[in-house]
Design a protein around this motif. Structure first.
Motif, mmCIF file in Angstrom:
data_model
loop_
_atom_site.group_PDB
_atom_site.id
_atom_site.type_symbol
_atom_site.label_atom_id
_atom_site.label_comp_id
_atom_site.label_asym_id
_atom_site.label_seq_id
_atom_site.Cartn_x
_atom_site.Cartn_y
_atom_site.Cartn_z
ATOM 1 N N THR A 219 0.829 -1.206 0.000
ATOM 2 C CA THR A 219 0.000 0.000 0.000
ATOM 3 C C THR A 219 0.863 1.256 0.000
ATOM 4 N N LYS A 222 2.680 1.671 -3.359
ATOM 5 C CA LYS A 222 1.746 2.150 -4.387
ATOM 6 C C LYS A 222 1.538 3.657 -4.229
ATOM 7 N N LYS A 223 1.365 4.133 -2.992
ATOM 8 C CA LYS A 223 1.157 5.569 -2.760
ATOM 9 C C LYS A 223 2.380 6.371 -3.207
#
Length: 228
Positions: A219, A222-223
């Motif tokens: 996560t 990805k950010k």
């Protein structure tokens, strides 16, 4: 065997088994790279891969680092045969957007096999091709005082020299971080397990923590990639 979860660089649309499209038409891939002599680290790696793959737009891939011990020595140590997970090369590291590195402990530090692989990444270091990429760490120790924190702490120096961004799980695993009734490996540095004499298998809670780590780092990776 050492393992890596790699999140691969963004490229143009094309077929590639290591990457998956994210919602803006770019691609993100995660590498879980590990070394596991008796299989404990590998079991955690498989859960980390599942966790990373559960994040939309991310596909995780497992790699192991090459064994350095000869077969006769491994036989005397009763080490089982290695799995068919492919061995990674240093050049393949540069394709990643993020990593999760896993290894058993040897005297409070990463196993020599994994260190030998990192020692071979001088070319990547000279060009800083891994700089700015997030990386997590997971591990296995023989006992509760066997290096659950020092193994990760001493491994961070490898990330620093490459300019990578260390991503600990902190206490994001919630109540599982405070379990006191059951034996549980892991720490704010990353997921972990206790191998004992080799017969102990990772517990359900340890595997859940590994899944959480994979999802958490994927996560964040990805950010960072979308914000670049």
């Amino acid at each position: 065997m050492g393992m890596i979860c790699r999140l691969v660089r963004v490229e143009e649309r094309q077929k590639d088994p290591l990457v998956v499209l994210i919602n803006d038409g770019q691609k993100l891939s995660s590498y879980d790279r590990y070394y596991s002599m008796y299989g404990h680290v590998e079991k955690l790696a498989l859960e980390i891969k599942k966790g990373a793959s559960s994040v939309e737009g991310v596909e995780a891939k497992l790699w192991q680092v090459p064994e350095t011990l000869p077969d006769d020595v491994l036989g005397k140590m009763s080490a089982p045969a290695k799995s068919d997970v492919p061995c990674i090369t240093t050049n393949e590291l540069a394709e990643a957007d993020g990593f999760v590195f896993g290894f058993p402990t040897r005297f409070g530090m990463m196993a020599a096999q994994f260190k030998a692989f990192l020692d071979s990444t001088g070319g990547l270091w000279r060009t800083q091709q891994l700089a700015g990429k997030p990386a997590g760490i997971f591990y296995s120790t023989g006992s509760q005082g066997g290096g659950q924190e020092t193994t990760a702490l001493t491994a961070i120096t490898q990330l620093v020299h490459h300019g990578m961004i260390f991503v600990p799980i902190g206490y994001t695993f919630g109540a599982g971080m405070f379990e006191m009734e059951k034996v549980k490996g892991g720490s704010p540095y990353g997921a972990g397990t206790f191998a004992g004499d080799g017969s102990r298998e990772p517990s359900e809670l340890e595997l859940e923590q590994a899944f959480h780590q994979g999802k958490y780092i994927a996560t964040i990776t990805k950010k960072l990639k979308l914000a670049a």
